[in-house]
Enzyme design. Structure first.
Site, PDB file in Angstrom:
ATOM      1  N   CYS A 155       0.996  -1.299   0.020  1.00  0.00           N
ATOM      2  CA  CYS A 155       0.086  -0.009  -0.452  1.00  0.00           C
ATOM      3  C   CYS A 155       1.089   1.243   0.211  1.00  0.00           C
ATOM      4  CB  CYS A 155      -0.973   0.093   1.174  1.00  0.00           C
ATOM      5  SG  CYS A 155      -1.521   1.196   1.489  1.00  0.00           S
ATOM      6  N   CYS A 191      -0.149   3.377   2.836  1.00  0.00           N
ATOM      7  CA  CYS A 191       0.434   3.452   4.113  1.00  0.00           C
ATOM      8  C   CYS A 191       2.077   3.482   4.601  1.00  0.00           C
ATOM      9  CB  CYS A 191       0.587   1.563   4.521  1.00  0.00           C
ATOM     10  SG  CYS A 191      -1.352   1.035   4.206  1.00  0.00           S
TER      11      CYS A 191
END
Length: 171
Positions: A78, A81
């Site tokens: 991600c 993230c």
């Protein structure tokens, strides 16, 4: 050109900054609302699982203490993230933090990732997607604040340390 007709430049930029912050805040709230629409509200679904270090974690039991629990849904792949994980890791010093890695491979891969990034949060590896389906999580990163078994806040996307701290404060 007369100096009386010229407005100070700082006022112009201050006004522009104000409107940009308002637009970002409204867009962020709208995205949270849209992404968390399928997620549960009220009583938090159970998360009882072993983390990648073999420790049994029971989020709802942890949330019965004085402080709320941060539940962070993330993935090694991600991009967003990478901005949120350092914030979440910073909160591990003062709060209970449980993270759920979605589709991130085997435990060894997650261990390597944590070691490379110097993160210290506990991780439940949701390889099969069971926890994320039960929670209705379709977007990473997603952060839930759980207090006394209830979902107090649920936010998806990038959040700042201040944003997370304020959510914890008012949970």
């Amino acid at each position: 050109m007369s100096t009386q007709n010229k407005k100070p430049r700082w006022r112009y930029w201050l006004r522009e900054l104000f409107f940009a912050v308002i637009i970002i805040a409204v867009a962020s709230y709208a995205m949270d609302f849209y992404h968390s629409n399928a997620a549960p509200k009220g009583k938090a679904p159970e998360i009882q699982a072993f983390d990648i270090d073999g420790q049994l974690i029971d989020v709802n039991a942890m949330s019965q203490n004085d402080q709320p629990v941060i539940v962070y849904f993330w993935a090694t792949w991600c991009g967003a993230c990478k901005w949120v994980s350092p914030t979440v890791d910073w909160f591990t010093e003062d709060y209970s933090v449980v993270t759920v890695a979605l589709s991130s491979g085997k435990d060894e891969r997650i261990h390597s990732y944590l070691d490379a990034k110097l993160y210290h949060f506990s991780v439940i590896n949701d390889q099969q997607g069971t926890i994320s389906r039960e929670w209705g999580i379709h977007v990473t990163p997603t952060i839930a604040i759980i207090k006394n078994g209830e979902i107090k806040y649920l936010t998806a996307g990038i959040t700042t340390p201040w944003g997370l701290w304020l959510r914890m404060l008012f949970a």
